[in-house]
Design an enzyme around this catalytic site. Structure first.
Site, PDB file in Angstrom:
ATOM      1  N   LEU A   1       0.842  -1.206   0.000  1.00  0.00           N
ATOM      2  CA  LEU A   1       0.000   0.000   0.000  1.00  0.00           C
ATOM      3  C   LEU A   1       0.879   1.260   0.000  1.00  0.00           C
ATOM      4  O   LEU A   1       0.814   2.082   0.907  1.00  0.00           O
ATOM      5  CB  LEU A   1      -0.955  -0.013   1.191  1.00  0.00           C
ATOM      6  N   GLY A   2       1.715   1.376  -1.047  1.00  0.00           N
ATOM      7  CA  GLY A   2       2.475   2.613  -1.247  1.00  0.00           C
ATOM      8  C   GLY A   2       1.631   3.607  -2.037  1.00  0.00           C
ATOM      9  O   GLY A   2       0.402   3.525  -2.035  1.00  0.00           O
TER      10      GLY A   2
ATOM     11  N   ILE B   1       1.188   3.958  -5.242  1.00  0.00           N
ATOM     12  CA  ILE B   1       0.389   3.325  -6.300  1.00  0.00           C
ATOM     13  C   ILE B   1      -0.693   2.438  -5.695  1.00  0.00           C
ATOM     14  O   ILE B   1      -1.851   2.485  -6.129  1.00  0.00           O
ATOM     15  CB  ILE B   1       1.314   2.501  -7.232  1.00  0.00           C
TER      16      ILE B   1
ATOM     17  N   ARG C   1       4.669  -3.702   4.453  1.00  0.00           N
ATOM     18  CA  ARG C   1       5.706  -3.961   5.453  1.00  0.00           C
ATOM     19  C   ARG C   1       5.176  -3.677   6.859  1.00  0.00           C
ATOM     20  O   ARG C   1       5.471  -4.363   7.811  1.00  0.00           O
ATOM     21  CB  ARG C   1       6.931  -3.078   5.182  1.00  0.00           C
ATOM     22  N   SER C   2       4.355  -2.619   6.954  1.00  0.00           N
ATOM     23  CA  SER C   2       3.767  -2.298   8.258  1.00  0.00           C
ATOM     24  C   SER C   2       2.368  -1.730   8.035  1.00  0.00           C
ATOM     25  O   SER C   2       2.034  -1.303   6.929  1.00  0.00           O
ATOM     26  CB  SER C   2       4.634  -1.269   8.986  1.00  0.00           C
TER      27      SER C   2
ATOM     28  N   VAL D   1       1.005  -5.034 -11.554  1.00  0.00           N
ATOM     29  CA  VAL D   1       1.506  -3.795 -12.169  1.00  0.00           C
ATOM     30  C   VAL D   1       2.809  -3.377 -11.496  1.00  0.00           C
ATOM     31  O   VAL D   1       3.254  -2.237 -11.639  1.00  0.00           O
ATOM     32  CB  VAL D   1       0.467  -2.638 -12.087  1.00  0.00           C
TER      33      VAL D   1
ATOM     34  N   ARG E   1       6.403  -5.551 -10.577  1.00  0.00           N
ATOM     35  CA  ARG E   1       7.504  -6.096 -11.375  1.00  0.00           C
ATOM     36  C   ARG E   1       7.248  -7.587 -11.564  1.00  0.00           C
ATOM     37  O   ARG E   1       6.706  -8.260 -10.658  1.00  0.00           O
ATOM     38  CB  ARG E   1       8.848  -5.920 -10.647  1.00  0.00           C
TER      39      ARG E   1
ATOM     40  N   GLU F   1      10.934  -9.952 -19.275  1.00  0.00           N
ATOM     41  CA  GLU F   1      10.463  -9.039 -20.327  1.00  0.00           C
ATOM     42  C   GLU F   1      11.559  -8.810 -21.364  1.00  0.00           C
ATOM     43  O   GLU F   1      12.718  -8.718 -20.983  1.00  0.00           O
ATOM     44  CB  GLU F   1      10.070  -7.692 -19.702  1.00  0.00           C
TER      45      GLU F   1
ATOM     46  N   HIS G   1       4.238  -3.831 -20.214  1.00  0.00           N
ATOM     47  CA  HIS G   1       4.847  -2.904 -19.252  1.00  0.00           C
ATOM     48  C   HIS G   1       4.584  -1.454 -19.692  1.00  0.00           C
ATOM     49  O   HIS G   1       5.524  -0.660 -19.833  1.00  0.00           O
ATOM     50  CB  HIS G   1       6.356  -3.176 -19.120  1.00  0.00           C
TER      51      HIS G   1
ATOM     52  N   ALA H   1       1.888   0.472 -18.214  1.00  0.00           N
ATOM     53  CA  ALA H   1       0.912   1.083 -17.308  1.00  0.00           C
ATOM     54  C   ALA H   1       1.183   2.562 -17.060  1.00  0.00           C
ATOM     55  O   ALA H   1       0.295   3.306 -16.694  1.00  0.00           O
ATOM     56  CB  ALA H   1       0.881   0.330 -15.969  1.00  0.00           C
TER      57      ALA H   1
END
Lengths: 331, 331
Positions: free
Chosen positions: B168-169, B171, B191-192, B246, B248, B277, B295, B297
């Site tokens: 949940l960054g 993007i 991560r948290s 979306v 890697r 890729e 790739h 997006a």
């Protein structure tokens, strides 16, 4: 609305309803569902010729279900002198003679509320797909072009696009709401300004097109809206403009649209409906700026369930003299 | 942030920056833009061998721009003893030795904020496309199957789907926000736990998959996240589950995913990135429940403009000792 509590009448007391349909997997499901609540009159069940079946039963029928897009003419409707309610199971009812219903005072219900979310999701996806060339990207990858050709052409961003909704009914509103939440600037045209909608209103579709980057066509097909998206409107939308049609094919002058797309005078199109379905103009098959789907915007199990619920609930309300769920407002 | 006011320094006073890139149409545009503000050191401009160019210039360089996905190893970075800032122009920086940067105390910026909306739109569209089979519908129509085969298979509805966001960054949050507004039930792993997010948090991706109908993979690729979507996770997602990537390619164990899709043990996949890729497993080309894009997006003119703005603004802030716009937080 749950209908379970109303299923308890014994068989002999069930209200008769007439099922007007061309047999299909959907109408079979619908009929089974209706039979739990009503005495379903269906000429397909009878060994009699249709004309004698109708002569025996039609005169007393008060409620008729018209399944899917089965044509229903004034001539057929005249065989039902007691008809008070016509329950449609589609959003658009251009296959029904609504003028005749209006003159006769027959109440008509449609199924827009059951389908609106799925159609709106489909409309939004067709628009992003055209803008971002996603179906074309899928072709690019599957054809093995990526390792050979390298970079894929630029798409264009959704946020900030000016989207004009043609017909702010149940489906148009769900579409507008979704695109607004995705950062588009929404305006609309409709028969009249909607007091409850905060979007900009244009009384004229040409003016809407001149002020839009994309049009989403989702109004009913009537004599007035036939070819509402004509060459002039598409030219006003412009060379980078995108038209999405989830209404009915004849809302767009398809021949002109194809010409404008082929000439590069219209930016792209996302089309779930066509003027002569299932025939689709072959010129579209070679274009990467169009996305084509076979009138399937409403086709999910959830929609099928919802339209069955809605049909049953409208009929239950009718026989209980309660307000109907989804009445069509005549012009 | 506008950068126009900072362009007035005469040529001789421009700060030097190093452009690390493989020449591409994007890096040419970026370089032109950077040259309006900085003295751009680019080995590609020099007749000297790269090694002697670096020997002459690298020691004094304080800021380096790493364009697109050009690999940047510790070995190269060691040639820049004065380096304080590394400006990335992509969201993921798995092509850069971030461990080395962390150890050296080099500040790193990425471009997630410039790309987040476009990537999120792409992720949402891939999900709806898989659920509603839109690219497959487009193939169905273009192949002429509609008049021959008739009804198109049912898709499934978006509203009510339980969607798990993996990472949940910037993007992931934009994607979650969009899908929530479209009626999906959002949860996430990261991560948290994010104090600012109201979505349900699962510390473990397997538990997230067990409680989701679809996973959207958009975390950075690191040693810890390599193959985070492994066979066990995909089996937990289940036969009707959909995975959208979306991020890697190597975030998913691609070979296992292909097997599960082919066997019918995974419901579908929307993939913008792949493990090798531009090579895409050929087994995917015959499947109607996958949507493939190369790739792309982030590939819109608006994103390209935004990443150029962001790059320039990070560098201006750095040389003015002001806060940077998009600093990467090391683990």
């Amino acid at each position: 609305m749950s209908d379970n509590s109303t299923c308890s009448s014994p068989m002999e007391e069930l209200h008769p309803i007439f099922l007007h349909h061309l047999p299909s997997s959907f109408s079979v499901l619908l009929k089974t569902r209706l039979q739990a609540h009503f005495h379903v009159l269906d000429p397909c069940d009878s060994a009699e010729p249709v004309s004698s079946f109708l002569a025996s039963h039609a005169h007393s029928v008060r409620a008729l279900v018209c399944a899917v897009l089965t044509p229903l003419t004034a001539e057929t409707l005249e065989l039902f002198p007691s008809l008070h309610l016509l329950v449609g199971t589609s959003s658009g009812l251009d296959h029904v003679d609504l003028d005749y219903c209006r003159r006769r005072g027959i109440t008509v219900t449609n199924a827009s509320v059951a389908f609106a979310e799925d159609v709106a999701d489909h409309a939004v996806t067709l628009l992003i797909d055209v803008l971002r060339r996603i179906s074309a990207a899928d072709r690019f990858v599957r054809s093995g072009s990526w390792p050979v050709k390298g970079d894929y052409p630029l798409g264009s961003k959704l946020r900030g696009r000016r989207v004009g909704i043609v017909g702010l009914g149940t489906i148009g509103f769900q579409t507008a709401k979704r695109l607004a939440s995705l950062g588009c600037l929404i305006s609309y045209t409709s028969r009249s300004k909607k007091p409850s909608a905060s979007f900009a209103y244009y009384p004229d579709v040409l003016e809407l097109a001149s002020n839009s980057d994309a049009l989403i066509v989702c109004c009913p097909l009537t004599q007035e809206t036939y070819h509402i998206i004509n060459e002039e409107v598409m030219r006003a939308l412009g060379k980078r403009g995108v038209v999405v049609n989830v209404g009915r094919g004849p809302l767009i002058d398809e021949a002109r649209m194809v010409e404008l797309l082929v000439q590069g005078n219209l930016g792209g199109a996302g089309l779930d409906v066509f003027e002569h379905e299932p025939k689709v103009p072959k010129e579209l098959f070679g274009l990467d700026n169009v996305v084509l789907s076979p009138h399937c915007a409403v086709i999910t199990p959830e929609s099928f369930q919802a339209v069955q619920d809605l049909t049953v609930n409208n009929l239950i309300a009718f026989f209980a003299n309660k307000p109907l769920v989804s009445v069509v407002q005549f012009q």
